[in-house]
Design an enzyme around this catalytic site. Structure first.
Site, PDB file in Angstrom:
ATOM      1  N   LYS A  88      48.958  40.854  46.991  1.00  0.00           N
ATOM      2  CA  LYS A  88      49.041  39.868  48.070  1.00  0.00           C
ATOM      3  C   LYS A  88      50.041  40.238  49.163  1.00  0.00           C
ATOM      4  CE  LYS A  88      46.890  35.819  46.303  1.00  0.00           C
ATOM      5  NZ  LYS A  88      46.434  36.148  44.925  1.00  0.00           N
ATOM      6  N   GLU A  99      48.722  28.386  52.935  1.00  0.00           N
ATOM      7  CA  GLU A  99      48.204  27.551  51.864  1.00  0.00           C
ATOM      8  C   GLU A  99      48.454  28.290  50.564  1.00  0.00           C
ATOM      9  OE1 GLU A  99      46.477  29.744  53.453  1.00  0.00           O
ATOM     10  OE2 GLU A  99      45.546  30.864  51.804  1.00  0.00           O
ATOM     11  N   SER A 143      44.788  44.207  40.222  1.00  0.00           N
ATOM     12  CA  SER A 143      45.303  43.516  41.409  1.00  0.00           C
ATOM     13  C   SER A 143      46.700  42.932  41.212  1.00  0.00           C
ATOM     14  CB  SER A 143      44.333  42.412  41.837  1.00  0.00           C
ATOM     15  OG  SER A 143      44.044  41.558  40.742  1.00  0.00           O
TER      16      SER A 143
HETATM   17  C1  LIG Z   1      45.140  35.936  44.367  1.00  0.00           C
HETATM   18  C2  LIG Z   1      44.796  36.977  43.402  1.00  0.00           C
HETATM   19  C3  LIG Z   1      43.489  37.461  43.260  1.00  0.00           C
HETATM   20  C4  LIG Z   1      42.303  36.902  44.009  1.00  0.00           C
HETATM   21  O1  LIG Z   1      42.359  37.010  45.386  1.00  0.00           O
HETATM   22  P1  LIG Z   1      41.443  38.027  46.202  1.00  0.00           P
HETATM   23  O2  LIG Z   1      41.668  37.617  47.611  1.00  0.00           O
HETATM   24  O3  LIG Z   1      40.033  37.858  45.760  1.00  0.00           O
HETATM   25  O4  LIG Z   1      41.950  39.383  45.910  1.00  0.00           O
HETATM   26  C5  LIG Z   1      43.257  38.496  42.375  1.00  0.00           C
HETATM   27  N1  LIG Z   1      44.259  39.025  41.633  1.00  0.00           N
HETATM   28  C6  LIG Z   1      45.530  38.590  41.730  1.00  0.00           C
HETATM   29  C7  LIG Z   1      46.574  39.213  40.886  1.00  0.00           C
HETATM   30  C8  LIG Z   1      45.845  37.547  42.614  1.00  0.00           C
HETATM   31  O5  LIG Z   1      47.104  37.118  42.688  1.00  0.00           O
END
Ligand SMILES: *Cc1c(COP(=O)(O)O)cnc(C)c1O
Length: 397
Positions: free
Chosen positions: A91, A113, A381
């Site tokens: 993020k 948000e 992610s």
């Molecule tokens: C917020 C989040 C997501 C989902 O958001 P995308 O915009 O689809 O990437 C995925 N993995 C993690 C670790 C997150 O914090």
């Protein structure tokens, strides 16, 4: 200032995307679009962003060859380690980029948000670091569920504003933030957290997250001398998926977008019990864009659900909706149970505890290894420290 014509405005991905907003938001979106177009070609902007990515965020992140998972799946598995980015997830790639745009536009205040609080925390980080006044809209229900993230944001100087409208969760927080922005855009930037919403957000957020795919492409070439057969990423709004997919769109690489199946088929109506807008959604307008959304036959937005808070969103970015429709991206579904298996497997096999969101991508790979080919990259992610109580509770059910 470069003037935008209505044609520029209507930037669309096939029939998806666009700018479906009240008149009061046209001006801030036009200004943002113009500023971003100008800045993305600026050497000074690029070098400032590059320096923050390297020295503050900790980029580039490794592309790690997961030896034990590879053995289990009988193919070569590499993990793109976004869990190692400062803050624990991808993020920050987006919040750093947008905060720099805001700074260059002379804005002094950031609003955002947040659902589970992860994007709020990533916004608080850049707010503190780059010197903005920061306010984060968060549903009352989510504030109650995510006390640690509320405290994190406050520690870094952000103010959390409780949202009491609607279901008092993420989609209502987005509505409130948009309302605030319409009245405050002369000094405020709205820092949207995913590759969704009205133009220019889907394109801009994709561009800032594309650093993931640009690095991964170079790293896999170095390690294997070729591109992967497939790339797997989880999808909430679609920012980490678009980030790793974008630099591979023209290549013969299978792009697998894993959505949250929630509690899985059989319980309730599946559309209302998941976060799978690509898989189960229909065309509609949400937060300023035409995209695939979870809605009832009367166009009322349904409440999404996933054990992974970051995947709990009833819409998806318009570019992913388009790429799924053309067949370039293949939507897949992993339910809570599959994600838990991914969570356990990666922890046990590699000593890496993934975020429950990322665990959906890992779980999918375990469930359908024949879809991966001989060489796959899974986008991790984020890290899973934030999810330990959720996992403990799930196991005790
Ligand atoms: C917020 C989040 C997501 C989902 O958001 P995308 O915009 O689809 O990437 C995925 N993995 C993690 C670790 C997150 O914090």
């Amino acid at each position: 200032m470069k003037c935008l014509t209505p044609e520029n405005f209507a930037i669309k991905f096939g029939r998806y995307g666009g700018l479906f907003v009240p008149e009061t938001l046209v001006q801030p979106l036009t200004d943002l679009s113009a500023a971003y177009e100008r800045l993305k070609g600026s050497d000074q902007f690029k070098s400032e962003l590059e320096s923050l990515r390297k020295n503050f965020a900790g980029r580039p992140t490794p592309l790690y060859f997961a030896r034990n998972l590879s053995r289990k799946l009988d193919c070569k598995v590499y993990l793109k380690r976004e869990d190692l980015v400062h803050g624990g997830a991808h993020k920050l790639n987006n919040t750093l980029g947008q905060a720099l745009v805001a700074k260059n536009m002379g804005k002094t205040r950031l609003i955002a948000e947040t659902g589970a609080g992860q994007h709020g925390v990533a916004t608080a980080i850049v707010g503190a670091n780059l010197g903005f006044e920061t306010q984060v809209y968060m549903g009352e229900v989510d504030i109650e569920r995510q006390k640690m993230n509320v405290y994190r944001m406050e520690l870094m100087g952000a103010e959390v504003i409780p949202v009491r409208s609607g279901s008092r969760t993420l989609k209502d927080a987005i509505n409130e933030a948009m309302r605030d922005w319409a009245a405050s855009f002369d000094h405020t930037h709205y820092l949207l957290g995913t590759a969704a919403g009205a133009h220019p957000f889907p394109s801009m957020v994709r561009d800032f997250q594309s650093v993931i795919g640009i690095e991964a492409r170079r790293q896999i070439q170095e390690a294997e001398g070729r591109l992967p057969d497939s790339i797997v990423a989880c999808v909430g709004g679609g920012s980490n998926a678009m980030g790793i997919f974008a630099p591979f769109l023209k290549d013969e690489v299978r792009l697998l977008a894993v959505e949250a199946g929630g509690r899985g088929p059989g319980k309730n109506d599946k559309t209302a019990d998941s976060g799978a807008s690509l898989g189960y959604g229909t065309d509609g307008v949400l937060h300023g864009a035409l995209t695939k959304i979870l809605q009832d036959p009367y166009g009322q937005i349904l409440e999404s659900y996933s054990v992974a808070a970051g995947l709990d969103y009833p819409g998806v970015g318009p570019e992913l909706a388009f790429l799924a429709e053309t067949g370039r991206v293949q939507p897949k579904i992993a339910d809570d149970h599959t994600a838990m298996q991914g969570f356990r497997a990666l922890s046990r096999l590699e000593g890496i505890i993934p975020a429950l969101e990322s665990a959906h991508a890992v779980g999918y790979a375990l469930q359908e290894p024949e879809a991966l080919g001989d060489l796959v990259i899974i986008n991790i992610s984020g890290r899973g420290d934030k999810d330990l109580t959720t996992v403990m509770e799930y196991e005790n059910l």
